[in-house]
Every structure is written in C-alpha cells, then in structure tokens.
Scaffold this active site. Structure first.
Site, mmCIF file in Angstrom:
data_model
loop_
_atom_site.group_PDB
_atom_site.id
_atom_site.type_symbol
_atom_site.label_atom_id
_atom_site.label_comp_id
_atom_site.label_asym_id
_atom_site.label_seq_id
_atom_site.Cartn_x
_atom_site.Cartn_y
_atom_site.Cartn_z
ATOM 1 N N ARG A 18 0.823 -1.213 0.000
ATOM 2 C CA ARG A 18 0.000 0.000 0.000
ATOM 3 C C ARG A 18 0.862 1.270 0.000
ATOM 4 N NH1 ARG A 18 -3.001 1.979 3.056
ATOM 5 N NH2 ARG A 18 -4.770 2.524 1.734
ATOM 6 N N THR A 172 -18.540 4.917 16.751
ATOM 7 C CA THR A 172 -19.677 5.471 17.484
ATOM 8 C C THR A 172 -20.833 4.488 17.395
ATOM 9 O OG1 THR A 172 -18.998 7.726 16.914
ATOM 10 C CG2 THR A 172 -21.239 7.430 17.758
ATOM 11 N N HIS A 193 -7.815 7.249 5.324
ATOM 12 C CA HIS A 193 -7.665 6.435 4.122
ATOM 13 C C HIS A 193 -6.208 6.088 3.824
ATOM 14 C CE1 HIS A 193 -9.294 4.406 0.815
ATOM 15 N NE2 HIS A 193 -9.928 5.372 0.177
ATOM 16 N N ASP A 197 -8.607 0.869 4.002
ATOM 17 C CA ASP A 197 -9.516 0.863 2.852
ATOM 18 C C ASP A 197 -10.836 0.191 3.236
ATOM 19 O OD1 ASP A 197 -7.482 1.968 1.218
ATOM 20 O OD2 ASP A 197 -6.653 -0.040 0.883
#
Length: 223
Positions: A18, A172, A193, A197
């Site tokens: 990544r 939450t 991000h 992902d």
C-alpha cells in the site's frame, strides 16, 4: 497482556503493497472516510442479561478485541515512521448525566474478558466524580469509542478538522432496535484512508459480528 505503553513494529514502506496509496492519501489527497452499518446483537443481549453484565463495557471489549485482530486499525506515526502497535487500548466517552458532559477514559486492553472488565471497573470507580475531559493522560497506543444510546441512527459522521497523520480509528455506537426477529445496533466507523480501505473495514465488521453472534465461545477464548 495489556499495558498503557506498547511495543510496535515499523512498516517497511519500500516493500509495502500500500506504499502508493499511503503516500497519496497522506500527502497529495488527504482524506478519510466514514461508514455506518448495523450489527446483529440478537444473541449478545440475552447473554449480557443472564450474566448481569452492562452493555457498554461489553461492547467496548468486543470492539477492542476486533480492532486488535486487524493491523490496519493499529497504525500510527512515531518518530517520523509508520508503525503498527502490538495492541491498542480504547479511549471511550462516559456521560455525566447531571452535568450533561462527558469524560474520555481509557482501559488497558486484555484479551481475557474478566481481566478487561476488572480494568474497566477500576477506571470507572477511580474517575466516577471527575468531570474533566481527560482525567488521565490518554495512552499513545489508542483508538476511540463513543456512544449515542438515545438515537437509532442510519448515518453518523465525525468531522475532524485536521487529522494529518492521525490514524487511530473512531467508532460510534447508537441505540439498538428490534427489526423483525433481529436486534440491530448502529455503528459508525471513521478511518484515515492512508492506512485503511473499505476491505479492511468490511473485515473488521465481519469479525465484530462473529463475536456478537457466538459470544459464549468468544469469551472462553483469549486468542
């Protein structure tokens, strides 16, 4: 297992699959994303009631255990390098009903449910009358949980003005409701991000749902 300070490993960006995504979302197009879904807690509620547990700390434990099973939710920047904590501790909000304010507390994570609950209860007792936002210094290795138990929401977004290099996710939870033969609880997840992902969020949700479905087995296992 748990402790406030935690060990970590460094991510070798040169070999990380990544690397490009991390660079783009961290520097060129800074962004995070949020997702709201509903978790089936039909099996969880009877277990909680039968054993005399409180709902909120049990959910904090299950979310924390799920988070600690997925590296994408344990990442942070430390000394200019991307790292993955060995484990992270939850920072969670606790309401002061009379003042209608809340404090952000933290419990040391332990995969053993009884040990975690003992940690949680000690923190709750120690700060029961403390109205400060942070009664104690938050742990460096952390993520965030809050609750809106009065509202069954379909969407919730936490807007962080500047989350540059702040990779800790935020969860939450809302008021659960019965729908047909199921009891569903809304949960919103906010992530950066650069490190996370959609597939990572999906895997974490699947883990949390599995925990809620087979709670008895989960609490017997410390893996």
């Amino acid at each position: 297992m748990g402790k406030i300070g935690s060990d970590y490993k460094k991510i070798n960006l040169a070999d990380w699959n990544r690397k490009e995504h991390f660079s783009v979302y961290r520097s060129q197009m800074k962004c995070g994303f949020s997702l709201t879904t509903k978790i089936n807690i039909t099996n969880l509620l009877p277990f909680i009631k039968e054993n005399g547990y409180k709902f909120y700390p049990v959910m904090i434990y299950l979310i924390t255990r799920a988070v600690n099973n997925h590296e994408a939710f344990k990442m942070a920047m430390k000394d200019g390098e991307l790292i993955v904590w060995d484990y992270v501790n939850p920072i969670y909000t606790v309401l002061h009903p009379e003042a209608e304010t809340f404090s952000a507390l933290s419990t040391v994570y332990d995969a053993d449910f009884a040990a975690f609950m003992a940690n949680y209860n000690r923190v709750a007792e120690r700060h029961a009358d403390d109205l400060r936002f942070f009664p104690e210094t938050p742990p460096e290795n952390h993520f965030n949980i809050s609750a809106i138990p009065w509202i069954n929401f379909d969407s919730f977004n936490l807007h962080i003005a500047d989350f540059t290099d702040y990779f800790a996710p935020s969860f939450t939870i809302g008021k659960y409701q019965q729908q047909a033969d199921e009891i569903l609880m809304p949960i919103a997840i906010q992530v950066h991000h650069a490190v996370c992902d959609g597939i990572h969020v999906a895997k974490l949700i699947a883990t949390l749902e599995a925990y809620c479905k087979d709670i008895g087995t989960v609490l017997k296992s410390q893996v």
